[in-house]
Design a protein around this motif. Structure first.
Motif, mmCIF file in Angstrom:
data_model
loop_
_atom_site.group_PDB
_atom_site.id
_atom_site.type_symbol
_atom_site.label_atom_id
_atom_site.label_comp_id
_atom_site.label_asym_id
_atom_site.label_seq_id
_atom_site.Cartn_x
_atom_site.Cartn_y
_atom_site.Cartn_z
ATOM 1 N N VAL A 173 -15.902 19.937 21.982
ATOM 2 C CA VAL A 173 -15.552 18.664 22.646
ATOM 3 C C VAL A 173 -16.082 18.696 24.088
ATOM 4 C CG1 VAL A 173 -13.506 18.191 21.272
ATOM 5 C CG2 VAL A 173 -13.307 19.671 23.268
ATOM 6 N N PRO A 174 -16.264 17.505 24.695
ATOM 7 C CA PRO A 174 -16.704 17.499 26.099
ATOM 8 C C PRO A 174 -15.636 18.098 27.000
ATOM 9 C CG PRO A 174 -16.235 15.250 25.330
ATOM 10 C CD PRO A 174 -16.118 16.154 24.143
ATOM 11 N N LEU A 175 -16.076 18.772 28.047
ATOM 12 C CA LEU A 175 -15.123 19.383 28.981
ATOM 13 C C LEU A 175 -15.253 18.766 30.370
ATOM 14 C CD1 LEU A 175 -15.644 23.141 27.957
ATOM 15 C CD2 LEU A 175 -13.835 21.579 27.189
ATOM 16 N N ASN A 176 -16.244 17.898 30.552
ATOM 17 C CA ASN A 176 -16.496 17.395 31.908
ATOM 18 C C ASN A 176 -15.909 16.010 32.173
ATOM 19 O OD1 ASN A 176 -18.171 15.710 30.523
ATOM 20 N ND2 ASN A 176 -20.078 16.340 31.507
ATOM 21 N N LEU A 177 -15.223 15.441 31.187
ATOM 22 C CA LEU A 177 -14.692 14.089 31.389
ATOM 23 C C LEU A 177 -13.488 14.126 32.327
ATOM 24 C CD1 LEU A 177 -14.755 12.758 27.710
ATOM 25 C CD2 LEU A 177 -16.317 12.138 29.582
ATOM 26 N N ALA A 178 -13.458 13.147 33.249
ATOM 27 C CA ALA A 178 -12.350 13.089 34.196
ATOM 28 C C ALA A 178 -11.017 12.995 33.456
ATOM 29 C CB ALA A 178 -12.537 11.901 35.134
ATOM 30 N N ALA A 179 -10.970 12.178 32.410
ATOM 31 C CA ALA A 179 -9.696 11.976 31.712
ATOM 32 C C ALA A 179 -9.182 13.277 31.105
ATOM 33 C CB ALA A 179 -9.854 10.917 30.622
ATOM 34 N N PHE A 180 -10.086 14.105 30.648
ATOM 35 C CA PHE A 180 -9.684 15.408 30.113
ATOM 36 C C PHE A 180 -9.207 16.301 31.251
ATOM 37 C CE2 PHE A 180 -11.212 19.834 29.461
ATOM 38 C CZ PHE A 180 -10.252 20.224 28.538
ATOM 39 N N GLN A 181 -10.016 16.381 32.292
ATOM 40 C CA GLN A 181 -9.712 17.288 33.401
ATOM 41 C C GLN A 181 -8.380 16.950 34.073
ATOM 42 O OE1 GLN A 181 -11.789 19.690 35.226
ATOM 43 N NE2 GLN A 181 -13.413 19.814 33.693
ATOM 44 N N TYR A 182 -8.114 15.644 34.262
ATOM 45 C CA TYR A 182 -6.867 15.275 34.927
ATOM 46 C C TYR A 182 -5.664 15.505 34.025
ATOM 47 C CZ TYR A 182 -9.872 13.254 38.463
ATOM 48 O OH TYR A 182 -10.818 13.093 39.429
ATOM 49 N N GLY A 183 -5.927 15.576 32.720
ATOM 50 C CA GLY A 183 -4.814 15.689 31.775
ATOM 51 C C GLY A 183 -4.455 17.113 31.398
ATOM 52 N N VAL A 184 -5.186 18.092 31.905
ATOM 53 C CA VAL A 184 -4.873 19.471 31.518
ATOM 54 C C VAL A 184 -4.692 20.367 32.747
ATOM 55 C CG1 VAL A 184 -6.062 19.303 29.295
ATOM 56 C CG2 VAL A 184 -7.322 20.149 31.282
ATOM 57 N N SER A 185 -3.831 21.341 32.597
ATOM 58 C CA SER A 185 -3.562 22.283 33.689
ATOM 59 C C SER A 185 -4.555 23.442 33.643
ATOM 60 C CB SER A 185 -2.148 22.830 33.529
ATOM 61 O OG SER A 185 -2.049 23.487 32.283
ATOM 62 N N ASP A 186 -4.653 24.168 34.758
ATOM 63 C CA ASP A 186 -5.478 25.385 34.780
ATOM 64 C C ASP A 186 -4.977 26.376 33.732
ATOM 65 O OD1 ASP A 186 -6.845 24.251 36.831
ATOM 66 O OD2 ASP A 186 -6.259 25.713 38.369
ATOM 67 N N GLU A 187 -3.653 26.436 33.610
ATOM 68 C CA GLU A 187 -3.040 27.363 32.660
ATOM 69 C C GLU A 187 -3.505 27.048 31.227
ATOM 70 O OE1 GLU A 187 -1.515 29.868 33.586
ATOM 71 O OE2 GLU A 187 -0.393 30.598 31.842
ATOM 72 N N PHE A 188 -3.555 25.762 30.903
ATOM 73 C CA PHE A 188 -4.022 25.349 29.575
ATOM 74 C C PHE A 188 -5.467 25.807 29.356
ATOM 75 C CE2 PHE A 188 -6.446 22.191 27.112
ATOM 76 C CZ PHE A 188 -5.756 22.199 25.917
ATOM 77 N N LEU A 189 -6.305 25.622 30.365
ATOM 78 C CA LEU A 189 -7.710 26.028 30.229
ATOM 79 C C LEU A 189 -7.804 27.541 30.038
ATOM 80 C CD1 LEU A 189 -9.318 23.748 32.989
ATOM 81 C CD2 LEU A 189 -9.451 23.434 30.514
ATOM 82 N N LYS A 190 -7.038 28.267 30.843
ATOM 83 C CA LYS A 190 -7.070 29.727 30.745
ATOM 84 C C LYS A 190 -6.640 30.194 29.360
ATOM 85 C CE LYS A 190 -5.502 32.655 33.855
ATOM 86 N NZ LYS A 190 -4.778 33.309 34.982
ATOM 87 N N LEU A 191 -5.500 29.676 28.922
ATOM 88 C CA LEU A 191 -4.972 30.125 27.624
ATOM 89 C C LEU A 191 -5.905 29.723 26.486
ATOM 90 C CD1 LEU A 191 -1.179 29.358 28.177
ATOM 91 C CD2 LEU A 191 -2.256 31.611 27.998
ATOM 92 N N THR A 192 -6.538 28.547 26.618
ATOM 93 C CA THR A 192 -7.466 28.115 25.572
ATOM 94 C C THR A 192 -8.642 29.083 25.485
ATOM 95 O OG1 THR A 192 -6.829 25.813 25.884
ATOM 96 C CG2 THR A 192 -8.914 26.205 24.756
ATOM 97 N N ILE A 193 -9.154 29.477 26.648
ATOM 98 C CA ILE A 193 -10.280 30.421 26.647
ATOM 99 C C ILE A 193 -9.827 31.759 26.040
ATOM 100 C CG2 ILE A 193 -11.870 31.734 28.131
ATOM 101 C CD1 ILE A 193 -11.727 29.294 30.107
ATOM 102 N N GLN A 194 -8.624 32.197 26.378
ATOM 103 C CA GLN A 194 -8.161 33.507 25.905
ATOM 104 C C GLN A 194 -7.793 33.517 24.418
ATOM 105 O OE1 GLN A 194 -5.270 33.942 29.002
ATOM 106 N NE2 GLN A 194 -6.560 35.319 30.211
ATOM 107 N N HIS A 195 -7.139 32.436 23.947
ATOM 108 C CA HIS A 195 -6.705 32.415 22.541
ATOM 109 C C HIS A 195 -7.745 31.811 21.610
ATOM 110 C CE1 HIS A 195 -2.511 33.607 23.134
ATOM 111 N NE2 HIS A 195 -2.488 32.826 24.190
#
Ligand code: HEC
Ligand code: HEC
Length: 353
Positions: free
Chosen positions: A52-74
């Motif tokens: 999925v795209p990761l650069n969209l503003a709507a995505f970025q504003y809707g997710v926390s850093d923690e979510f991004l970190k955990l997604t990368i790790q899991h």
């Protein structure tokens, strides 16, 4: 030998997705890590592709850093997105910082907090409003493959919501934010604008959360548990076994492509060992379905069975596609390879019965 070679080819095909990072440097370079591990699937600038795209503003504003970190790790088990468990904290942080560089500004998600909706009511609402894209059990949109299987008019696949990786990364508030605001620029619309009330949205969030209590839809299999080959003993001679295999294959709508000795092309015909034979046969429906999910499976589809006479009798063998399919982390592909193994086993069993 052949398997070893295939592993080699596959690691080349998968390079960039799987390769461990080179020596940890003091300051991990997020852009470089992204280019190395993510760009192949999410696009050079995060515009999306297989992922999925990761650069969209709507995505970025809707997710926390923690979510991004955990997604990368899991990662997302069974949904192509790998788990990058080999990356250290500092590298993951650098990656998150790089993703954030595409949409400067602060994410707007309410502080973490459990949402206490009614999952029973949420279930009905989910079936009505969400299942068409995210699947009746939250299994996500079909077409996790690299190219062909995804409809062209749906370039952004609906992620799996019953996925262990997603549920581990997403808080209730994050799920709610996605439903309330939607993700502008993707098929995910705002359900507040669609007229759902706050209570209804809370009910849906609680239902999505309840997927956690269901059995893992994509248990991470251990490739080492899968034998490299499917092998059977035949009570017949090589020649009889080959004839029986051809009959059984045709009986299951396979087309015989050719039958040759293992040494064909290596030695002149009279010198070839007639007791080592390969039967090439193919079911184009199965093959096309597999290639549609991921064209790279072309590298290891069985499509042939080897019949060899050994000291203790005649053996019939085929490559086990499930073993290599695990590398793709794609539940759709695993299911198809499972079907393929059953079909091949049935043909060989019938021929050696
Ligand atoms: C028309 C198809 C469609 C419908 C209907 C739809 N979604 Fe989505 N949804 C998507 C897509 C596509 C995305 C990925 C958006 C992106 O790339 O950021 C998404 C993203 C999400 C996400 C974020 C997932 C993630 O991995 O970050 C959640 C949560 C979600 N949807 C829940 C729902 C719920 C709950 C409903 C019903 C109320 C719903 N969606 C209805 C297509 C849909
Ligand atoms: C082999 C392809 C592949 C690679 C490599 C990959 N991803 Fe993904 N990624 C995906 C897919 C596919 C999804 C959507 C999963 C789904 O449909 O359920 C996804 C989902 C995500 C999500 C969740 C998006 C959302 O809407 O919630 C994030 C964040 C993400 N990837 C970041 C990364 C980062 C960062 C890297 C590199 C470290 C990476 N991915 C590498 C394929 C990949």
């Amino acid at each position: 030998m052949r398997i070893v070679l295939l592993f080699g080819l596959l690691s080349i095909a998968l390079a960039g997705c799987q390769e461990p990072t080179s020596d940890a440097v003091a300051e991990p370079d997020g852009a470089q890590l992204y280019a190395q591990h993510c760009a192949a699937c999410h696009g050079d600038n995060g515009a999306g592709g297989v992922g999925v795209p990761l650069n969209l503003a709507a995505f970025q504003y809707g997710v926390s850093d923690e979510f991004l970190k955990l997604t990368i790790q899991h990662g997302r088990p069974g949904r192509v997105m790998p788990a990058f468990s080999e990356l250290g904290e500092a590298e993951v942080d650098a990656l998150v910082e790089h993703l954030r560089s595409w949409a400067p500004g602060k994410p707007v998600i309410p502080a973490n907090g459990h949402i206490d909706g009614n999952p029973q009511r949420g279930k009905a609402l989910y079936a009505q409003h969400c299942a068409s894209c995210h699947g009746s059990q939250g299994e996500g949109g079909e077409g996790t493959g690299v190219t062909f299987s995804r409809p062209r008019d749906l370039p952004i696949i609906a992620p799996a919501l019953n996925n262990d990786g997603f549920l581990a990364a997403a808080t209730d508030q994050l799920i709610k934010a996605a439903v309330v605001n939607g993700r502008e620029g993707t098929p995910m619309t705002s359900f507040r604008e669609q007229g759902l009330s706050d209570t209804q949205i809370n009910d849906i969030v609680s239902y999505v959360r309840s997927f956690e209590n269901q059995p893992d839809p994509n248990p991470v299999g251990n490739p080492d548990d899968e034998p490299l080959t499917i092998a059977y003993d035949s009570p017949y001679s090589v020649e009889e076994t080959v004839k029986a295999l051809e009959r059984a294959a045709v009986g299951r709508n396979f087309r015989i492509i050719r039958t040759q000795t293992l040494e064909d092309g290596l030695f002149p015909e009279p010198e070839q060992n007639p007791n080592q034979v390969i039967v090439y046969f193919c079911n184009f429906d199965l093959v096309n379905r597999a290639l549609a999910i991921d064209p790279r499976v072309g590298l290891f589809l069985p499509c042939r069975v080897t019949v060899v006479e050994q000291e203790d009798g005649v053996k019939v063998m085929s490559i086990n596609p499930k073993r290599l399919a695990y590398l793709f982390n794609n539940a759709e592909l695993n299911r198809l390879c499972d079907e393929m193994v059953k079909t091949y086993s049935n043909i060989i069993e019938e021929a050696t019965f």
